[in-house]
Design a protein around this motif. Structure first.
Motif, mmCIF file in Angstrom:
data_model
loop_
_atom_site.group_PDB
_atom_site.id
_atom_site.type_symbol
_atom_site.label_atom_id
_atom_site.label_comp_id
_atom_site.label_asym_id
_atom_site.label_seq_id
_atom_site.Cartn_x
_atom_site.Cartn_y
_atom_site.Cartn_z
ATOM 1 N N GLN A 1 2.471 -1.326 -15.399
ATOM 2 C CA GLN A 1 2.228 0.062 -15.001
ATOM 3 C C GLN A 1 2.860 1.049 -15.979
ATOM 4 N N ARG B 1 -4.608 -2.191 -15.160
ATOM 5 C CA ARG B 1 -4.970 -3.610 -15.103
ATOM 6 C C ARG B 1 -5.090 -4.113 -16.540
ATOM 7 N N ARG C 1 -7.402 3.650 -1.614
ATOM 8 C CA ARG C 1 -7.769 3.141 -2.934
ATOM 9 C C ARG C 1 -6.778 3.699 -3.948
ATOM 10 N N ALA C 2 -6.023 2.819 -4.573
ATOM 11 C CA ALA C 2 -4.964 3.228 -5.494
ATOM 12 C C ALA C 2 -5.314 2.833 -6.919
ATOM 13 N N ALA C 3 -5.204 3.798 -7.831
ATOM 14 C CA ALA C 3 -5.402 3.494 -9.243
ATOM 15 C C ALA C 3 -4.199 2.729 -9.772
ATOM 16 N N VAL D 1 -9.263 -5.856 -5.365
ATOM 17 C CA VAL D 1 -9.534 -4.902 -6.441
ATOM 18 C C VAL D 1 -11.022 -4.614 -6.463
ATOM 19 N N CYS E 1 0.838 -1.190 0.000
ATOM 20 C CA CYS E 1 0.000 0.000 0.000
ATOM 21 C C CYS E 1 0.882 1.253 0.000
ATOM 22 N N VAL F 1 -7.481 -1.820 -3.211
ATOM 23 C CA VAL F 1 -7.991 -1.347 -1.926
ATOM 24 C C VAL F 1 -7.177 -1.973 -0.801
ATOM 25 N N ARG G 1 -9.654 -0.355 -8.812
ATOM 26 C CA ARG G 1 -8.653 0.205 -7.901
ATOM 27 C C ARG G 1 -8.235 -0.833 -6.865
ATOM 28 N N GLU H 1 -13.740 -1.887 -8.402
ATOM 29 C CA GLU H 1 -13.970 -0.830 -9.390
ATOM 30 C C GLU H 1 -12.661 -0.341 -10.001
#
Length: 220
Positions: free
Chosen positions: A102, A37, A32-34, A19, A7, A25, A23, A21
């Protein structure tokens, strides 16, 4: 934080990523991290099926679009001694691929892997899907190719027999796995045709992903 299991807010290391939506968690602090994916593409099959010859050509053709990686480069002592499908080895590769994703470039992972070895792992959550294309060949061709390999690779007759048994199992079960594994027979196929097929597979998978993303964006 490039390692998606950690995190970026509180530093907790998730054993099983969550995960929601699109993001990540954190189960500890709720951050909540973008993240990107993307689909992972596994170019698989028995040893001597053609991965080691198709992979480099595929990397040259798609150099600006994907990252092609050889699974065996992480086949080191600390990971090799694992059991039951080598889950630590597999998890390490999924974490590595997710970090590369990423950058926006999908990964094509070349190595002998099947859905039961990737799909149950916690790190599977980092990917929209994992797609499998297995390069296969007739048993006598596989055996001949393996016997021609350098001695340092250790392909004695018992190990060859074990690989042929795996190859037979893969052919038999590919269509029933979840997700199914696509097969491409390299027995009598020139290298260029094998590379052509793998390239079309990569482009088809990525086009479908882009279409799905566009549809989701339009719906929102």
């Amino acid at each position: 934080m490039l390692d998606l299991k950690i995190c970026p807010a509180c530093g907790d290391r998730a054993r099983r990523p969550v995960v929601e939506e699109g993001r990540l968690v954190c189960a500890v602090c709720g951050h909540r991290a973008a993240f990107r994916r993307l689909p992972l593409l596994a170019l698989t099959g028995p040893s001597a099926g053609g991965k080691s010859t198709v992979g480099p050509e595929l990397a040259r053709r798609l150099a600006s679009e994907v990252v092609v990686l050889e699974q065996d480069v992480l086949w080191t002592g600390g990971l090799r001694d694992d059991v039951d499908g080598h889950p630590t080895f597999r998890s390490t590769w999924l974490r590595m691929a997710a970090m590369i994703h990423q950058s926006g470039r999908p990964v094509v992972l070349c190595g002998t892997v099947v859905p039961p070895e990737f799909e149950p792992l916690p790190e599977r959550m980092f990917f929209t899907d994992i797609h499998y294309l297995a390069l296969v060949a007739d048993p006598d061709v596989l055996a001949r190719r393996l016997r021609a390999r350098p001695a340092w690779r250790g392909w004695d007759e018992p190990r060859i027999a074990e690989m042929l048994e795996f190859a037979e199992w893969l052919r038999r079960e590919a269509a029933t796995m979840s997700p199914p594994v696509e097969l491409f027979d390299t027995t009598d196929v020139p290298l260029v045709e094998s590379v052509d097929h793998a390239e079309r597979w990569v482009r088809r998978v990525l086009a479908a992903h882009r279409d799905a993303e566009a549809a989701r964006s339009g719906a929102s």
